[in-house]
Enzyme design. Structure first.
Site, short mmCIF file in Angstrom:
data_model
loop_
_atom_site.label_atom_id
_atom_site.label_comp_id
_atom_site.label_asym_id
_atom_site.label_seq_id
_atom_site.Cartn_x
_atom_site.Cartn_y
_atom_site.Cartn_z
N ASN A 14 0.83 -1.20 0.00
CA ASN A 14 0.00 0.00 0.00
C ASN A 14 0.87 1.25 0.00
O ASN A 14 2.04 1.22 0.37
CB ASN A 14 -0.94 0.01 1.21
CG ASN A 14 -1.98 -1.09 1.12
OD1 ASN A 14 -2.52 -1.35 0.05
ND2 ASN A 14 -2.26 -1.74 2.22
N CYS A 15 0.26 2.35 -0.41
CA CYS A 15 0.90 3.65 -0.47
C CYS A 15 1.62 3.94 0.85
O CYS A 15 1.04 3.70 1.91
CB CYS A 15 -0.18 4.71 -0.73
SG CYS A 15 0.45 6.37 -0.89
N PRO A 16 2.84 4.38 0.82
CA PRO A 16 3.64 4.84 -0.33
C PRO A 16 4.62 3.79 -0.85
O PRO A 16 5.47 4.11 -1.68
CB PRO A 16 4.41 6.02 0.25
CG PRO A 16 4.74 5.57 1.65
CD PRO A 16 3.51 4.78 2.08
N ASP A 41 -2.64 -1.65 -5.10
CA ASP A 41 -3.01 -0.45 -4.35
C ASP A 41 -3.87 0.45 -5.23
O ASP A 41 -3.43 0.88 -6.29
CB ASP A 41 -1.74 0.29 -3.91
CG ASP A 41 -2.04 1.56 -3.11
OD1 ASP A 41 -3.23 1.83 -2.84
OD2 ASP A 41 -1.09 2.26 -2.75
#
Length: 80
Positions: A14-16, A41
């Protein structure tokens, strides 16, 4: 050629993390080299194009895949 591009599996991150890992991987590649980024994501559809634009890389192609997206990125001349 797009079919010579290496696939970098970033699924499940997931981000980042997808952008951070793509940045590190591209930094070690030669300018003009291409890399497929595969992500799950949902924010990657925003993050990857912005990252490419800000880092001087070219986003060649974006494609939906089962559960996520693929991005074909060509490494720019400048160090990311």
């Amino acid at each position: 050629m797009a079919d010579r591009a290496v696939v970098y599996d970033l699924k499940g991150l997931n981000c980042p993390l997808p952008v951070l890992k793509a940045k590190k991987r591209l930094a070690g590649m030669q300018p003009g080299s291409r890399l497929w980024l595969e992500t799950t994501d949902p924010l990657a559809v925003i993050d990857i194009p912005v990252f490419c634009s800000e880092s001087g890389h070219q986003l060649i192609e974006t494609a939906a895949m089962s559960g996520g997206h693929r991005f074909l990125v060509e490494r720019g001349k400048q160090q990311s």
